[in-house]
Design an enzyme around this catalytic site. Structure first.
Site, PDB file in Angstrom:
ATOM      1  N   LYS A 650       0.835  -1.204   0.000  1.00 52.13           N
ATOM      2  CA  LYS A 650       0.000   0.000   0.000  1.00 52.13           C
ATOM      3  C   LYS A 650       0.874   1.260   0.000  1.00 52.13           C
ATOM      4  O   LYS A 650       0.689   2.161  -0.826  1.00 52.13           O
ATOM      5  CB  LYS A 650      -0.905  -0.016   1.233  1.00 52.13           C
ATOM      6  CG  LYS A 650      -2.011   0.986   1.161  1.00 52.13           C
ATOM      7  CD  LYS A 650      -2.966   0.834   2.336  1.00 52.13           C
ATOM      8  CE  LYS A 650      -4.101   1.822   2.191  1.00 52.13           C
ATOM      9  NZ  LYS A 650      -4.980   1.797   3.366  1.00 52.13           N
ATOM     10  N   GLY A 718      14.414   0.196  -2.299  1.00 45.58           N
ATOM     11  CA  GLY A 718      13.998   1.604  -2.172  1.00 45.58           C
ATOM     12  C   GLY A 718      13.088   2.023  -3.308  1.00 45.58           C
ATOM     13  O   GLY A 718      13.326   1.681  -4.467  1.00 45.58           O
ATOM     14  N   GLY A 720      11.498   5.405  -3.392  1.00 46.90           N
ATOM     15  CA  GLY A 720      11.180   6.828  -3.333  1.00 46.90           C
ATOM     16  C   GLY A 720      11.363   7.564  -4.642  1.00 46.90           C
ATOM     17  O   GLY A 720      10.672   8.546  -4.900  1.00 46.90           O
ATOM     18  N   GLU A 721      12.323   7.128  -5.447  1.00 47.17           N
ATOM     19  CA  GLU A 721      12.682   7.954  -6.601  1.00 47.17           C
ATOM     20  C   GLU A 721      12.490   7.302  -7.965  1.00 47.17           C
ATOM     21  O   GLU A 721      12.288   7.986  -8.957  1.00 47.17           O
ATOM     22  CB  GLU A 721      14.148   8.417  -6.442  1.00 47.17           C
ATOM     23  CG  GLU A 721      14.289   9.388  -5.288  1.00 47.17           C
ATOM     24  CD  GLU A 721      15.726   9.612  -4.874  1.00 47.17           C
ATOM     25  OE1 GLU A 721      16.274  10.659  -5.212  1.00 47.17           O
ATOM     26  OE2 GLU A 721      16.304   8.722  -4.207  1.00 47.17           O
TER      27      GLU A 721
END
Lengths: 755, 331
Positions: A650, A718, A720-721
């Site tokens: 989610k 990761g 985030g980007e």
């Protein structure tokens, strides 16, 4: 804090229970609701400008309307006389601070927190438009606002240099720095190979400056108690903020307390200590009152760095069957004369394709503009637009399907430039899965029309390196069976506080509901910065260690009571008559901290020599272009990502979607307009700086492979980007497919699409 | 923001007295633009005279079969009004393509007509702007002027009027009712906004002591098949690069009447009279629509940043007329 019960358990794919390092159990992989969701949706979550402080005063900045010059005189009499004004702080009465560090020190990364080399309010010099030259502190915000307009400043001005395009000839080469991301690379003789290649594509690209627009503008509340400072500040790096402020104000770091419980978005814009933070602390010191300063939206544009503009060239030479013989990526960015860094613009080109020869290099120009800073995938966001557009053009030139061309040139097991091994590489799978899910086989013919619209489908690949930082943690289990993880990590809305609980639950073998986390406070063990998409993986490494140590101690206690290994912690502690057990990983101060830093850096260097670790992805989209006007609408979007293990589908998918939305902003509208005559930003507002509105963003269908990376803690890469990387190119490629026109300049506005 | 006082007049007469008697007074409608400009230090009134509670919020039938829209009618209510939607769809469409739902809930008809340009140089107190400070120069002429004028601009000002509503009103030949202590008058909407010329500091022909009380729409059967087309840089919440308000009557394949007004191209909503005259009596073909649009835009002057708007205007006009023709006069 208790974890909310799970409501929507819909992981995109079930995690493989036996794959990768670390223990997987019922918590990791579950779509758990955010632990801070209720507090945020009901407005009880307290952000840094919302702490009730007795005797609080409010500060407002006075910004210089010139970009370069000197303050001849400054008249504060009227402002001081305005009712409610407590203090007008200028360079004439501000406390002298230790000057900012002029360069980054690898042994003290908090030196990277210097947003610029400007000694704010400690100098009569003006270096950038909007530089704060005074701050008015008053009993009310309204009083401070009006009094700020009464400050009269007389300037001696110097004509600024601010035209990026015009200054390109002055660009200097950028050398890659150890510890920092690569800004260059070479494999063989790409120039020679390009000349000989039978099929060639050579394109120039531009991307404009972008500025940060986090929902929460930067805000600081500073309280001095004697020589001790408490700062409430939504930031992305509590450790840097604490150490940097300590150094500037010449107090021990232990006397600076940074509280950063909730952060209303950061995206790289809150990693450094900008002017307003320093000035708030100075003002509180002089006024001997608590001071709060929340930047206006315009203030964020003028005092916080943005994303550098770029000019890029990508030249690709290929065989007639599509093997890349040469890949050349040359980029120029800009920084401020008073600081800023070179984004790693060419880094995508080092690892996306196994070209026989590769040349990647960067240059940089210096301008009289606010320093640039990190913004979500700094470098990769701009660089991927160029390289993934050029690859698309090559596919057209070759008459090959663009997905096929990408698959054909995938590196197998080694990074083409550095020769390091891929810890795991799933970009091909992401491309293939996306192709199937999107129904790429049914791609319409180029220039297909549907009523008044031209229809185009586009694809682009994404890559973003995986980073790990130091995370010191403290884990406590008590006799009731509750586990608490303490670490000064950052919750900027991406769900870190939630996934930390999931990781502890599984690594320790306790129910998720019994785990809580303490975070966002410098009194806690030092956490990793929230940047480089590395916070969760960094925390995972230390959580695993802490949980292993805790299990060992629990098992030792258990055996004393004649209980087997792995017994229920509550029972073990109760039988042993212990209230609680605490273990620590890493140390914040003293020789242990220094050794920790040395170990971290050497592991990072060793690791980077051995492994190439990166999150990857593939974007697929359908656009409609109005054949009359060139108006662009994105109709369909599907992305597949490899972000390693997905701790919480989610929050992970939400973060990836956020990256795509930000990428759509970059693709369709975002552009900071600088008047090059005055070096002034002319559109510092959400009305004129176009981020996407809801109607610009279609449903974003996001999938993750959920395949743990064997070399990353708990297999996490990761998220985030990587979402933003390649978005601009996917849209530009779809426009090319729809209209036949290759747009090489961002944003992709209708005048460029129609031509 | 500068400290201000705030007055709520109980009647129109009281409001008209206040604007004359109180130094530095300014009428306040929904405040969606004025308050913004006050925060930016661009507008610096001493007193705000709130006219939103005056009896000006009604939409009523006129004896001549048109509509009278009170100046304090909120944009949301105007766009939702059944008579407006059925008889003047162009107006409802224009309103709904402006701003956001929240802004439309506040913004009034009178305030909409009187909103100021969003030229970046007008909005920045540090920049040169003849509209803000006559004689200080125009930063936009050689600066960022992508949203600027291509028709009727002067060397002193390239700003455009930002309203969508006003473009539709100009196409509909509306009249603006204004009142002052000396009486009332009606200004044809085409004469309400002005071109910049030597005096770009003046947006309209409204006198300082006058209050907009209503806008009247004439009875116009043609308006039932009218349309507003707005071309902008994002799907919503952006000002027009080019907008077109149009109505078309075609008889046996020939244009009997065409009415077109343009937004986003000039210091005032631009009535395309050259186009209208050209098209009257000509075949209703795509080619003639384009030729008419080109005739209208023949006088357009672009800068490197606005050049594209000339062709964009031609294409948007052509597409809008084409669509009205193909819809066969149905709204």
């Amino acid at each position: 804090m208790t974890l909310a019960p799970e409501r929507t358990a819909r992981p995109s794919a079930p995690p493989e229970a036996d794959a990768g390092p670390g223990r997987t159990g019922p918590a990791i992989g579950r779509a758990v609701d955010r632990v801070d969701g209720l507090a945020k949706t009901t407005g009880t979550a307290r952000f840094s400008a919302e702490y009730p402080i007795p005797g609080l005063t409010h500060a407002v900045l006075v910004h210089a309307p010139i970009a370069r010059g000197r303050i001849r005189s400054i008249d504060v009499a009227q402002a001081e006389a305005h009712p409610g004004v407590v203090l007008v702080l200028t360079h004439l009465n501000a406390p002298r601070l230790t000057p900012p560090p002029t360069r980054m020190n690898p042994m003290d990364l908090s030196t990277m927190a210097a947003g610029s080399s400007i000694a704010f309010l400690n100098t009569d010099e003006v270096h950038v438009d909007g530089q704060p030259v005074a701050a008015v502190v008053a009993e009310t915000l309204e009083s401070a606002q009006y009094a700020a307009s009464l400050v009269r400043v007389d300037y001696e001005t110097i004509t600024p240099t601010a035209d990026f395009e015009a200054e390109l000839p002055t660009a200097k080469a950028v050398r890659s720095m150890p510890v920092l991301p690569p800004t260059g690379g070479k494999r063989g003789d790409a120039r020679a190979a390009y000349t000989k290649a039978p099929v060639q594509v050579d394109l120039s690209f531009t991307t404009p400056q972008h500025n940060h627009n986090a929902l929460e503008p930067h805000a600081t509340t500073a309280v001095w108690d004697g020589k001790k400072l408490t700062v409430y500040e939504g930031c992305q790096n509590i450790d840097w903020t604490q150490k940097f402020l300590a150094k500037r104000f010449d107090v021990p770091a232990s006397d600076v307390h940074v509280v950063s419980k909730y952060v209303g978005g950061g995206f790289g814009g809150k990693s450094k200590v900008w002017a307003a933070t320093l000035i708030t602390c100075m003002a509180a010191q002089v006024a001997q009152r608590p001071v709060r300063l929340a930047l206006t939206r315009e203030g964020v544009y003028r005092t916080v760095g943005g994303r550098t503009p770029t000019r890029q060239r990508v030249a690709i030479g290929a065989s007639r069957t599509g093997q890349m013989e040469a890949l050349i990526h040359q980029a120029t960015s800009r920084k401020g004369r008073v600081g800023g860094e070179a984004d790693q613009i060419i880094s995508c080109s080092l690892d996306l394709y196994d070209a026989a020869t590769i040349l990647a290099e960067q240059k940089i120009v210096e301008l009289d503009l606010m320093t640039n800073t990190a913004m979500r995938a700094p470098g990769e966001a701009q660089g991927s637009f160029a390289v993934e557009s050029a690859v698309d053009e090559l596919a057209i030139e070759l008459g090959l399907d663009p997905v096929e061309l990408r698959l054909l040139n995938q590196p197998v097991d080694k990074s083409p430039v550095h020769g390091t091994r891929y810890s795991h590489r799933r970009l091909a799978q992401a491309l293939e899965q996306g192709r199937d899910l999107f129904g790429w086989a049914d791609r319409p013919a180029p220039g297909t029309r549907d009523g008044k619209d031209l229809v185009g489908w586009g694809v682009a690949a994404a890559i973003h390196p995986a980073w790990e930082f130091v995370a010191n943690v403290q884990l406590t289990v008590d006799a009731t069976g509750s586990a608490t993880l303490a670490c000064a990590f950052h919750e900027m809305g991406m769900g870190t506080a939630t996934v930390v609980g999931q990781m502890v639950a599984d690594c320790l073998g306790v129910p998720l509901e019994r785990v809580s986390a303490l975070y966002g406070d410098s009194d806690l063990p030092m956490g990793p910065g929230a940047g480089g998409s590395g916070q969760t993986a960094s925390l995972a490494a230390s959580i695993e260690k802490a949980c292993q140590a805790m299990r060992k101690r629990l098992d030792a206690l258990a055996s004393k009571s004649g209980m087997p290994d792995g017994s229920d912690p509550a029972e073990v502690l109760t039988r042993a008559g212990e209230q609680s057990l605490t273990v620590e990983v890493g140390a914040d101060t003293g020789p242990k901290a220094m050794w920790g830093q040395v170990r971290f850096l050497s592991k990072m260097v060793m690791d980077s020599r051995r492994w190439m670790k990166a999150a990857t992805g593939a974007h697929y989209c359908e656009v409609r272009v109005d054949a009359d006007t060139g108006e662009l609408r994105i109709r369909r979007w599907l992305s597949v990502f490899d972000v390693g293990r997905v701790v919480n589908p989610k929050t992970t998918h939400s973060q990836l979607r956020g990256g795509i939305v930000m990428g759509l902003g970059m693709a369709m509208g975002e552009e900071t307009l600088i008047d090059t005559r005055t070096a002034r930003i002319m559109n510092p507002s959400l009305a004129e700086y176009h981020v996407p509105v809801h109607a610009d963003v279609p449903h974003l269908d996001v999938h993750t492979l959920d395949d743990p990376d064997p070399q990353m803690p708990l297999g996490i890469l990761g998220a985030g980007e990587v979402g933003i990387v390649g978005v601009g190119a996917a849209v530009a490629n779809a426009i090319r497919h729809a209209t036949g026109r290759r747009v090489t300049d961002l944003p992709l506005t209708l005048d460029r699409i129609v031509g | 923001m500068k400290p201000i006082s705030y007055a709520v007049p109980a009647s129109i007469d009281e409001a008209l007295a206040a604007i004359v008697d109180l130094p530095g007074a300014k009428f306040l409608g929904g405040g969606t633009n004025l308050v913004d400009l006050m925060r930016e230090g661009i507008e610096t009134p001493e007193v705000l005279v709130d006219v939103t509670r005056l009896p000006l919020a009604e939409i009523t039938e006129t004896p001549a079969g048109g509509l009278r829209i009170g100046a304090a009618v909120r944009n949301t209510d105007l766009a939702a009004n059944l008579a407006v939607r059925q008889r003047y769809p162009v107006l409802a469409q224009a309103v709904l393509m402006g701003a956001s739902g929240q802004i439309r809930n506040m913004a009034t008809v009178g305030g909409n007509l009187l909103q100021r340009t969003r030229c970046l140089y007008f909005y920045d107190a540090a920049a040169a702007c003849n509209k803000r400070d006559l004689g200080s120069g125009c930063g936009a002429v050689a600066g960022h002027n992508r949203m600027g004028a291509i028709l009727g601009a002067s060397e002193h000002c390239v700003a455009v009027h930002p309203s969508d509503l006003a473009v539709a009103l100009v196409m509909l030949d509306a009249e603006v009712e204004v009142a002052s202590r000396t009486g009332t008058r009606r200004i044809p909407i085409q004469d309400f906004h002005r071109l910049p010329g030597e005096s770009p500091h003046l947006d309209t022909t409204l006198a300082a002591d006058e209050l907009v009380t209503a806008v009247t729409l004439p009875a116009e059967p043609l308006a039932a098949s009218s349309r507003y087309r707005k071309v902008r840089d994002r799907a919503s919440y952006a000002f027009a690069l080019v907008s077109v308000a149009a109505a078309l009557e075609v008889t046996n394949g020939t244009v009997s009447q065409a009415r077109v007004a343009l937004g986003g191209v000039a210091h005032k909503p631009w009535r395309a009279t050259t186009l209208e005259q050209y098209l009257a009596g000509r075949p209703a073909t795509d080619e003639e629509f384009a030729a008419a649009a080109r005739a209208e835009l023949a006088q357009a002057v672009g800068t490197p940043s606005t050049e594209f708007k000339i062709e964009l205007a031609v294409r948007t006009i052509t597409a809008t007329l084409r669509r009205l023709r193909d819809e066969g006069g149905a709204a």
